[in-house]
Structure formats: structure tokens, C-alpha cells
Design a protein around this motif. Sequence first.
Motif, short mmCIF file in Angstrom:
data_model
loop_
_atom_site.label_atom_id
_atom_site.label_comp_id
_atom_site.label_asym_id
_atom_site.label_seq_id
_atom_site.Cartn_x
_atom_site.Cartn_y
_atom_site.Cartn_z
N GLU A 20 4.62 3.14 -7.97
CA GLU A 20 4.42 2.53 -6.84
C GLU A 20 4.64 3.51 -5.27
OE1 GLU A 20 6.21 -1.44 -4.12
OE2 GLU A 20 7.41 -0.76 -5.31
N ARG A 23 0.74 4.52 -6.02
CA ARG A 23 -0.57 3.59 -6.04
C ARG A 23 0.02 3.18 -4.21
NH1 ARG A 23 2.68 0.37 -9.61
NH2 ARG A 23 3.41 -1.09 -8.04
N GLU A 154 1.52 -6.52 -5.97
CA GLU A 154 1.29 -5.11 -6.19
C GLU A 154 2.56 -4.53 -5.92
OE1 GLU A 154 -2.33 -1.91 -6.20
OE2 GLU A 154 -1.76 -3.57 -4.90
#
Length: 245
Positions: A20, A23, A154
Motif C-alpha cells: 500500500e 501504491r 485501494e
Amino acid sequence: MNSMDPFRNEARSRDLPEDEVERWLGTVRPCAMLGTAGEAPPGSPVAGRLGGLPPMPEDEPVPRLPFLASVDLAAIPPGATDIPLPKEGTLLFFASTENPWNGREWSRLVYVPVGTPVSERRPGGEYQPPVHPTQDLHLTIEPSLPNRGYETQEFPHAGDLGEVWWETCDEMQTGGTVQMGGYPWVWNADPTTDYDHGPGDWVLLAELGGEDLTEGDLGIIDWVIRRDDLAARRFDQARACFDMT
């Protein structure tokens, strides 16, 4: 741009998921940071000016507002920001933040195309706004991330990731009086999403603060504009927002 390792290290110390974190780092936006000689690294090229009298087009009246800064768009190289800035021309920023909520015009943005005859002068009339000391603004190209995050599928740790940027950004940015492009610094409301500007892809054009340019504690002024309006040089469609702690 600078290494993002300070961000990674802080995120790792908080046990945030590494996939994460990567990202989130994939959402980094480049920005053009313009700082004074005391803010920018030695040898950084001049790309604007703080204060002084505004170099206004000779056929336009000078706004009766404090002149904050000018930015030479030709000095900002392609790819330095995430927004479609013109390749040339000058942006002039005016604002008075003494009471930006009283309904009066408190800000003005002027785009001066290259080759336009200009002269440095004060506005007409009895009232004369204060003149800030003149200083060159030097360019660096730096990374930008949100300092506030909102949890999504997300990014379930977006709030924590925003705090990581808040904690570490000084290690990856030199800082400056003017930021072109990138993410805004948000104290209370995001100027690109939390105001009723109308539909469209609103982006940060410029953020100004520091050097006694604004009232209030850590006050900042954000000029936002739709991406397509910026590409078409419709600078009269920009909106200014003021935020402070």
C-alpha cells in the motif's frame, strides 16, 4: 526529484503495509517549488519574484490589492509539474487575506502573454496597498503528496499515509513561498475538492504562503483551476481559496 526513502522508512516504522505504501508513492505528483535564497539550494535558477511593484500590462489597471509574486512560466521546464502550464508568459498573483470572507474581491490572478508591453507601477487612487520587499524566487522540482488522506478500498490506511507525509516532507522538499502544481497543503479544506467550484477536473495551479504574505497563523492561498481551462489559458476561470490553522 528527491529520494522518497524517508517516507518509506517512516511508514515502515508504523507497520504500514509495504504494497500500500508503494501504491501511495505511485500517486506522487511533481511540483515546481519557488523559494527565496534562504529556502532554495544554492545555484537554483531564478523563476520568479516576490514582492515589489507588479509588472502589469500597460493597457490594464493595477489591482488595488497587495502584489504577492510573479512567476516566469518559461523558466519552468516541461515535466516539472503535473499540470499543463503555458510554455511562456508570466503569472501575477495579488491578494489581501485580512478578511477574505467579507464578499469583496480579495484576490486576482493576471496572466501576461510573452511580448506584452508592461510597466511596474502602483494602482491609481488614494488607497495604496502595502508593497512587499523584493526577492528573487529560485526553482527546484520536488515531489508532492497529500498531507491528509481519506480511506478508500485501494488505500485503507490513507489517513496514516497522510500523516507520514506530514511528518517527513521536510526531508524530501526544500519548501518555498510558491508551489506550482502538485497537491495542496490542507489545514482544513482541500481547495480542489471541498469547495463548490462546479464540475470539472480541478487542479492546484499555485499555492502561496510564508514571508508575511498572508494574515493568520500559517495562512496559505491556493489558486485552483479546471485542467482544461488551464490548457486553454482561461486564467479568468481560476478560483482562490484561503486556509489557515
